[in-house]
Structures are given as structure tokens and as C-alpha cells.
Design an enzyme around this catalytic site. Sequence first.
Site, mmCIF file in Angstrom:
data_model
loop_
_atom_site.group_PDB
_atom_site.id
_atom_site.type_symbol
_atom_site.label_atom_id
_atom_site.label_comp_id
_atom_site.label_asym_id
_atom_site.label_seq_id
_atom_site.Cartn_x
_atom_site.Cartn_y
_atom_site.Cartn_z
ATOM 1 N N ARG A 104 0.847 -1.199 0.000
ATOM 2 C CA ARG A 104 0.000 0.000 0.000
ATOM 3 C C ARG A 104 0.883 1.251 0.000
ATOM 4 N NH1 ARG A 104 -5.160 1.742 -1.162
ATOM 5 N NH2 ARG A 104 -6.159 2.908 0.517
ATOM 6 N N THR A 152 -9.735 0.417 -9.646
ATOM 7 C CA THR A 152 -8.786 -0.493 -9.029
ATOM 8 C C THR A 152 -8.819 -1.710 -9.921
ATOM 9 O OG1 THR A 152 -9.269 0.485 -6.873
ATOM 10 C CG2 THR A 152 -8.563 -1.794 -6.824
ATOM 11 N N ASN A 164 -6.218 4.356 -7.159
ATOM 12 C CA ASN A 164 -7.408 5.032 -6.650
ATOM 13 C C ASN A 164 -8.322 5.494 -7.785
ATOM 14 O OD1 ASN A 164 -9.024 5.588 -4.484
ATOM 15 N ND2 ASN A 164 -8.310 7.667 -4.241
ATOM 16 N N ASP A 200 -7.925 8.473 0.163
ATOM 17 C CA ASP A 200 -8.539 7.431 1.003
ATOM 18 C C ASP A 200 -8.383 7.726 2.503
ATOM 19 O OD1 ASP A 200 -9.622 5.967 -1.029
ATOM 20 O OD2 ASP A 200 -8.180 4.327 -0.968
ATOM 21 N N SER A 232 -8.038 1.147 3.253
ATOM 22 C CA SER A 232 -8.487 0.633 1.954
ATOM 23 C C SER A 232 -9.684 -0.299 2.139
ATOM 24 C CB SER A 232 -7.329 -0.143 1.318
ATOM 25 O OG SER A 232 -7.761 -0.882 0.206
ATOM 26 N N SER A 233 -10.377 -0.556 1.035
ATOM 27 C CA SER A 233 -11.455 -1.557 1.048
ATOM 28 C C SER A 233 -11.086 -2.798 0.234
ATOM 29 C CB SER A 233 -12.729 -0.963 0.444
ATOM 30 O OG SER A 233 -13.249 0.024 1.290
ATOM 31 N N GLY A 248 -13.736 -1.731 -7.097
ATOM 32 C CA GLY A 248 -15.066 -1.150 -6.870
ATOM 33 C C GLY A 248 -15.205 -0.271 -5.652
ATOM 34 N N GLY A 249 -14.090 0.318 -5.141
ATOM 35 C CA GLY A 249 -14.178 1.279 -4.039
ATOM 36 C C GLY A 249 -14.859 0.691 -2.820
HETATM 37 N N1 GLY Z 1 -8.471 3.081 -3.422
HETATM 38 C C1 GLY Z 1 -9.410 2.055 -3.211
HETATM 39 C C2 GLY Z 1 -9.154 1.251 -1.988
HETATM 40 O O1 GLY Z 1 -8.036 1.191 -1.550
HETATM 41 O O2 GLY Z 1 -10.029 0.667 -1.433
#
Ligand code: GLY
Length: 511
Positions: free
Chosen positions: A46, A319, A339, A361, A390-391, A410-411
Site C-alpha cells: 500500500r 482499481t 485510486n 482514502d 483501503s477496502s 469497486g471502491g
Molecule cells: N483506493 C481504493 C481502496 O483502496 O479501497
Amino acid sequence: GNAFDAAVAVSATLAVVEPTSSGLGGGGFWLLHRANDGFETMIDGRERAPLAAKRDLYLDQNGDVIPRLSMDSPLAAAIPGEPAALVHLAEKYGRLPLKKSLAPAIRAAREGFEVDEHYRNLARFRLEVMRRNPETARIFLVDNDVPPVGYLLKQPELAATLESLANRGRAGFYRGEVATKLLAGVRNAGGIWSQRDLDSYRVVEREPIRGEYRGIRITSAAPPSSGGVALVTMLNILAPYDLQQLNELDRTHLIVEAMRRAYRDRAEYLGDPDFVKIPVAGLILPYYAQRLRSSIDPERATPSSALNGKAMEPEGNDTTHFSILDQEGNRVAATLSINYPFGSTFTVLGTGVLLNDEMDDFSAKPGVPNAYGLVGAEANAIAPGKRPLSSMTPTFLESNDRVAILGTPGGSRIITMVLLGALEFASGHDPQQWVSRPRFHHQYLPDQIQFEPDAFSTSMKQWLTARGYTLKPLQNTYGNMQAVLWDRNSNEVSAASDPRGGGTATIKIDR
Ligand code: GLY
């Protein structure tokens, strides 16, 4: 090579042919399973906030968020992790030299890839900002406009940067000529990176999040992703119910209520574990889920306002994800990101590297009430060297005879997509059904069920409304799940690529 070499090759090639979604200027999470000893780890590549970043980086003198500063400028870019993660993956887990694994990506960058409709849609979406960055416009646009379908997009500077990484490893990106150009490019455009940021960037191996759902072992992303914790929380809440025996309304009701509660906790507790104490063990405890479950009214929607929590920060949704299984049983589930589509839209001169806007984020304004009168997440406040929450949810599922590898971009909806995919796996369905099933999503706030066109029949919509839900029909479908299933009994492998995306699933057996 093995699945880990393949993961290096695929990550690097996606960095070239999907500049919309991930890249050397970004980061991601690679979930690994090594077959010979069962070892599992999550490679956390990350991005990290620059060391000069401050908590109020994106606030004006009045303490208000300056619109788009964390999205559209070099100030939006965190220190990239993907180059370091690829080197780490190759050196520690792969069998092939980086030069060999990176060769397909270098070739694709030099010879070009054909622009497709997906690229065009996202370029159209970011066109105005892309035009403001001459190097981005030169490489990714044609005559300052969206390139036509089939346009052969070549990236010779990116090929040279990948070659530098292949030849010199970490130092080929974070030191020397590439680093000098990155720092000059970012700083001349108002960014705050330093050589100390590049030198001190470290990949971290993290113990994955584990759980169990009705005899299925779950292995998923650890913080700084919220994915694994929220996925296991939702599955813990749902575990006592035989969902397949319920009618669609009751089943949807319970799934939505599980989503609501897991997302409430996400905004409250989760952040970078190197900076904040996260009660992970407690959050994924079945006993805790029992408490959450006891607050569900089987007949009525629980208003989110009754649960006392915080809204999650809006998230970028471009993503990428891939899933790999090799002949030895090694596995990789990897979700990678820059992102927003085309990240910050800032390409560093002479490197071909398109920088992320992952700083968005973070919670830009923690401790200050937002539009809902709620206080933003302290755990995800900006700090020097910190990773934004993050997700991304790369995941393995395992029953006695079946192994699944899955994930999706998909955020904020990533986690609920993986949940729906996991429930399909639990129902015994095949990967094509996991990736193609209609999707719905609830994230605590806004207090509404978002759903794809065709996800619910007219009667279902009426029944859900009668139970107190606010419905938010979406104009478009979302997500791009990539999934692999290995049936250990029959030793058969099947794979599926989301029909919403442009990918295909491949089973390639070398004999
Ligand atoms: N930028 C999307 C995530 O990290 O969830």
C-alpha cells in the site's frame, strides 16, 4: 515459474495496459498461499503518506476541505508501493528473475496496447484534469482528446522505468535516475516527496484476517485494508441463518443489516495498524457478531441513526484484481490500485509513471462533523508515513473439497461484492455465478440500499420499501470480479471473469 512469478508478470502488465486502474505509481495487496507448507501471508504494498504530510494537508485557513486537492494534484500522491512489492514478491516467493517476469510488461509498454471502450469511458470521465497535465495528455490522450477504440498506445518511458526495475531491483525505482526524475517532477509541481520517503518505503508482510463461515475457512486482507475484517464480521453475523432456506426478502434483509453493521465499525475503528490500535481480534469474534445480530429486527430495517456511528469517507473506485492458481496449488489473490481512474492524472516527466491519488482514502478532516453531523474517522487521519485505509479484499475461501480465489475492484462496494461472491460459493454455485450475480450494497451511511439495474424485481422493491428501506437504484452495473475455483476431489479447475468487465478467464496447463 510459479503463481508468484505469474503475479509479478500480471501486476506489471496491468500497470501498462490498464493505466486507468493500477500501476507502478500505485500500490496494492497480494494475498499468497504457498502450497508446499501451507504458509499464507498478505504482502502490503500500500502507498504511504509522504513524511512531510500533515493531518490538515487538504484544509484551508478556515479548516475547510479544499475541493479536489487530494485527488487531482501531485499533492494527492502517496509514495508508491507496487515497485517494491513486485521486487519482494519475485525475490522471496518467485523462481524467476525479475528480468524474465517483467519482460511481457516491458514489451507491452514498448509495442503498445489497443485502447478499448472501458479506457475511453474512464478517460472521458477524467478528461478535463488529464488535459491540465501535459505529460499525461501527451501519453494518454490523442490531440488532447480521448483516443479512438483500437488506438495503439505506446509507453516507451514506462518501458524504460520497468527495465530499470528489472535490472536494478528496488534501487531501479526508489534511487538513481528514476528517483531523481520522480522527485523533481513531483516537487516542481507542488508536491512534497523527498528522497527519504523513497528510501524508507517498506513492504510489510501481514498476517491475513481469518474466519469461518458454516464450515468454510476465510482468508482475507488485513488492515490497512478494512476488507477482511468487514467480510468476516458480515459472515459471522450471517452464519447461524440458513440463507438458502429463506425467501429472497428475508435473505436480502439479513444481508443488508449485516452490511450496515460491519460498515459502521469500519469507519469507527479501522486504519493503519502501524499507527493506530485496532481491536481486530474483538471485531472478528463470533461472540461480538452475536451482539450485532441481536440488534437486527427480522421485520424492519434498522435506521443507521439508531446505531450511532460515523460515515465512511467516499472512495475512488478504479482499481483492479486478478486471481491465480498454479499446478502446485500456490495461490495469489491481488487487488491493486491507483485510486481514481488515472489516479491523480499526473505523469512524471521522463518516467511514464502515472501517480496515484490514494491520499484521498484518508479522512481529510477527522474530528470535525461532516454534512451528516457525524464526526470523521480519527483512526484514518493523515499522518507522515501512514497508509490510508483501503477496502480492497483479495480473498481465499476453502471448504474440505473446494478452494476459491476471488476479489474485485469497486471502491467502498468491494467488500459487499466479495461477500455476495462468498455466499454464492457457500451455496455450491460455480465461479461464473459468483462473478455475474446481480449486486446490492449498504454501507451504513448514506442509509440506503444501492443496487444494480435488475437486481430486484418490482415486488422486491415494494417489500423492501415496506420494511423501511430507502432504495437507491443505480444507473449502471459495478465491479469486475475475477475468480478461480479448484475442486480438490475431481482436481478440476474452473475460472470466471466478470461479464461487466473486458477480461477473460484462462486455464493454461503446461505439460
Ligand atoms: N483506493 C481504493 C481502496 O483502496 O479501497
